[in-house]
Design a protein around this motif. Structure first.
Motif, PDB file in Angstrom:
ATOM      1  N   ALA A 134     -56.448  13.375  77.594  1.00 28.99           N
ATOM      2  CA  ALA A 134     -55.585  14.545  77.513  1.00 28.99           C
ATOM      3  C   ALA A 134     -55.708  15.380  78.782  1.00 28.99           C
ATOM      4  N   MET A 135     -56.946  15.516  79.287  1.00 25.55           N
ATOM      5  CA  MET A 135     -57.168  16.291  80.507  1.00 25.55           C
ATOM      6  C   MET A 135     -56.441  15.646  81.693  1.00 25.55           C
ATOM      7  N   LEU A 136     -56.559  14.324  81.790  1.00 21.72           N
ATOM      8  CA  LEU A 136     -55.855  13.615  82.865  1.00 21.72           C
ATOM      9  C   LEU A 136     -54.352  13.841  82.753  1.00 21.72           C
ATOM     10  N   GLY A 137     -53.836  13.764  81.527  1.00 21.62           N
ATOM     11  CA  GLY A 137     -52.398  13.933  81.323  1.00 21.62           C
ATOM     12  C   GLY A 137     -51.933  15.310  81.750  1.00 21.62           C
ATOM     13  N   VAL A 138     -52.686  16.338  81.319  1.00 24.79           N
ATOM     14  CA  VAL A 138     -52.275  17.704  81.628  1.00 24.79           C
ATOM     15  C   VAL A 138     -52.353  17.964  83.130  1.00 24.79           C
ATOM     16  N   SER A 180     -52.196  15.741  85.522  1.00 19.33           N
ATOM     17  CA  SER A 180     -51.145  14.974  86.201  1.00 19.33           C
ATOM     18  C   SER A 180     -49.819  15.722  86.111  1.00 19.33           C
TER      19      SER A 180
END
Lengths: 366, 273
Positions: B85-89, B91
């Motif tokens: 989720a952190m990577l997604g946000v 990005s």
């Protein structure tokens, strides 16, 4: 339509374009691609970006030709125009600014530029025709995590604008009207906090739906995938070296590159086996998809054959200036590239985005 | 709380980088770097200039395979959902920042968050974030193309490098170090991508045409280095790359401390590991 079909079609055409510098063939190819795009694109934002690719292609041609005019286009015997030459300092020795411009140099730039432009137009067509969200859905298992990250990013993306608006409204209510770095900080940090907060909530929601969970893998399988990946990469490294070192035997290059990619690819597929997920309404490969891919591959094969039979027609000579020929096999191959405009179903009327989002959320881990 | 004032000595990495992943990453980086800098080091046997013209097209096919294999390997052990989720946000934020800068004289806004996030969450996270940020931004702007894997790998290196910087440095020294890294990276990124575009844009020297700035297949390292140096200096170092370095510097100086604190707080709350 499966988005992968459009991509394979476009890659086939781009491969064909990379084999030739014949301007007539390249222009026919560009015209064919544009026809298919006009006939089969929807009205989504990514479909409208095709115009930008046409501009980019024009820019590449202009840049290539301009480069030859500005930085020494004097090679060749047919001088078109003599521009005044500008002397350069010593550190730029060997570089010539303006001076004589020959037809050979300009045509060379034009042909090369057109080839690159045709490839860019093919890629732009794939971008315009293939739905990126459906493409993400079709990600192979080994990229399950990476695919999830990009899906999360794509769905968070619109919320960021809303978050910025909310923070700015709050600032106005507090009576802060400052500008400059301090104001920037007071917008960026709350937006970042908001986004990170949301990511933790999202993670909890994902946990409860089984995302980011992967099945057990036997140690033997792990060892096998690791060995395959590393062997494949080693093969690729040596293959790249063989491509670049002119003294390395030619027969090393292709088998090593292809073999390395294959071995790494097997490792890639095996890595994906650990992910057990079902897909909600997956895109299927049906006749239209297969025909589209066949057209792309057919054009590439046609050009490859032409290059075998009659290489001169694909790469017109620039040392003596003549009109480029029009090889029959090449033209026939290009007729094939337009077929998807007739043989594929017209794009469905775009359902609202909500539908897609719901579909993506319904992919449940089994 | 005393925790806030204590120096953060060791953050746990959000994406694990075991010895096997490190080996794959190293091999892929060597192969990737070779595909960037080939015009300088390739030695072409006389009479096969055609082959040198083919090399960039071969690499266009090899590069995506390389990036995909590395990404699959990094997520091989599974990435936990908080890191996903952190990577997604992050990005998404990077993808939103990118068009802000594009088109305005080299104002490149992607890298500062990439550098800061790589610093806080470690090299593996930085690598994946570099890839996914550029991929998301390409999907959003419909900019997927053969150039994408090259950009992805270059920015992945930037994120990874930030994660590999010495951990002990804190406070102002840390910001100074990150600013320095941001400047170096801005120029390196420009030079690497220029090197990749160079044979395409300036052309390959062939029998009938010898441009002063184009790639010389049978030229020596020095000869090509000279030609490329003049090319990159004239076309981008002065404008684009300096603009990028300036943006990085200003963004890290102004926003760096606060963003680092925010990211670290999130890392503590998520308690990776």
């Amino acid at each position: 339509m499966h988005p992968g079909a459009w991509w394979l079609w476009a890659i086939g055409l781009a491969t064909a374009a990379s084999r030739t510098t014949n301007p007539v063939l390249l222009l026919i190819l560009i015209a064919g691609v544009c026809t298919v795009v006009v006939c089969r694109r929807g009205d989504a934002p990514w479909a409208r970006a095709f115009r930008l690719y046409l501009w980019l292609a024009a820019l590449i041609v202009a840049f290539r030709v301009g480069f030859r005019v500005v930085f020494g286009g004097g090679e060749g015997s047919t001088v078109l125009v003599r521009l005044p030459e500008i002397p350069l300092p010593d550190w730029a020795a060997g570089v010539q600014l303006f001076g004589a411009v020959s037809a050979e140099a300009v045509l060379g730039g034009l042909y090369d530029g057109l080839r690159l432009a045709a490839m860019v137009v093919c890629i732009g067509a794939a971008n315009a025709l293939a739905n990126p969200k459906r493409l993400l859905k079709a990600m192979p298992g080994a990229l399950y995590e990476t695919g999830t990250v990009v899906v999360v990013a794509m769905s968070v993306f619109p919320q960021l604008a809303e978050s910025v608006l909310r923070v700015r409204a709050a600032r106005r209510l507090r009576g802060e009207i400052g500008r400059g770095p301090r104001a920037l900080k007071s917008i960026v940090i709350p937006v970042l906090e908001d986004a990170l907060e949301r990511s933790l909530l999202l993670a909890a929601a994902m946990d409860s739906r089984g995302y980011g969970r992967s099945g057990r893998v036997a140690p033997g399988v792990r060892l096998l995938t690791g060995t395959l990946t590393i062997t494949g990469l080693l093969g690729l490294c040596v293959g790249i070296y063989a491509t670049l070192d002119g003294s390395a035997p030619r027969h090393l290059q292709v088998p090593l590159l292809v073999g390395g990619a294959l071995v790494a690819g097997i490792g890639f597929v095996l890595t994906g086996r650990r992910v057990h997920t079902t897909r909600y309404r997956p895109d299927r490969w049906q006749a239209a998809e297969l025909i589209t891919v066949g057209c792309g591959v057919g054009v590439a094969a046609g050009f490859w054959l032409t290059a075998r039979v009659d290489p001169a027609s694909l790469n017109p000579s620039l040392s003596d200036l003549t009109w480029p020929q029009l090889p029959l096999p090449g033209v026939l191959a290009l007729v094939v590239c337009v077929l998807p405009a007739l043989l594929t179903p017209p794009p469905a009327v775009e359902t609202p985005d909500r539908h897609e989002v719901v579909a993506q959320r319904h992919e449940v881990s089994a | 709380m005393t925790v806030l004032s204590a120096p953060v000595t060791r953050e746990r990495s959000a994406v694990r980088l075991g010895p096997r992943s490190a080996l794959v990453l190293t091999l892929a980086s060597v192969a990737g770097l070779a595909m960037f800098v080939w015009p300088l080091f390739a030695s072409v046997a006389p009479g096969s200039a055609q082959r040198a013209g083919e090399a960039p097209f071969v690499f266009m096919a090899v590069m995506p395979v390389l990036v995909l294999v590395v990404l699959a390997e990094l997520s091989e052990g599974g990435i936990d959902s908080k890191a996903l989720a952190m990577l997604g946000v992050l990005s998404a934020i990077n993808a939103a920042l990118r068009p802000l800068g594009a088109g305005t004289a080299g104002l490149e806004t992607v890298f500062f968050l990439l550098v800061l996030a790589g610093r806080v969450y470690g090299p593996g996270f930085g690598f994946v974030l570099g890839c996914t940020s550029l991929f998301t931004s390409a999907l959003v702007t419909a900019g997927v193309g053969p150039w994408l894997p090259f950009q992805m790998l270059a920015s992945a290196w930037i994120g990874m490098g930030a994660g590999l910087l010495p951990r002990r440095v804190t406070g102002r020294a840390e910001i100074a170090m990150l600013v320095g890294y941001g400047i170096v990276v801005a120029y390196l990124f420009g030079i690497l991508l220029n090197l990749y575009y160079w044979p395409f844009l300036a052309g390959v020297d062939v029998d009938y045409y010898a441009g002063g700035l184009s790639y010389l297949p049978d030229g020596s390292l020095l000869e090509n280095l000279h030609r490329f140096g003049v090319y990159t200096l004239l076309t981008s170092t002065a404008g684009w790359d300096t603009g990028r370095a300036l943006t990085n510097t200003i963004a890290i100086l102004v926003l760096g401390p606060a963003v680092l604190a925010t990211l670290r707080r999130a890392a503590r709350r998520a308690s990776y590991g």
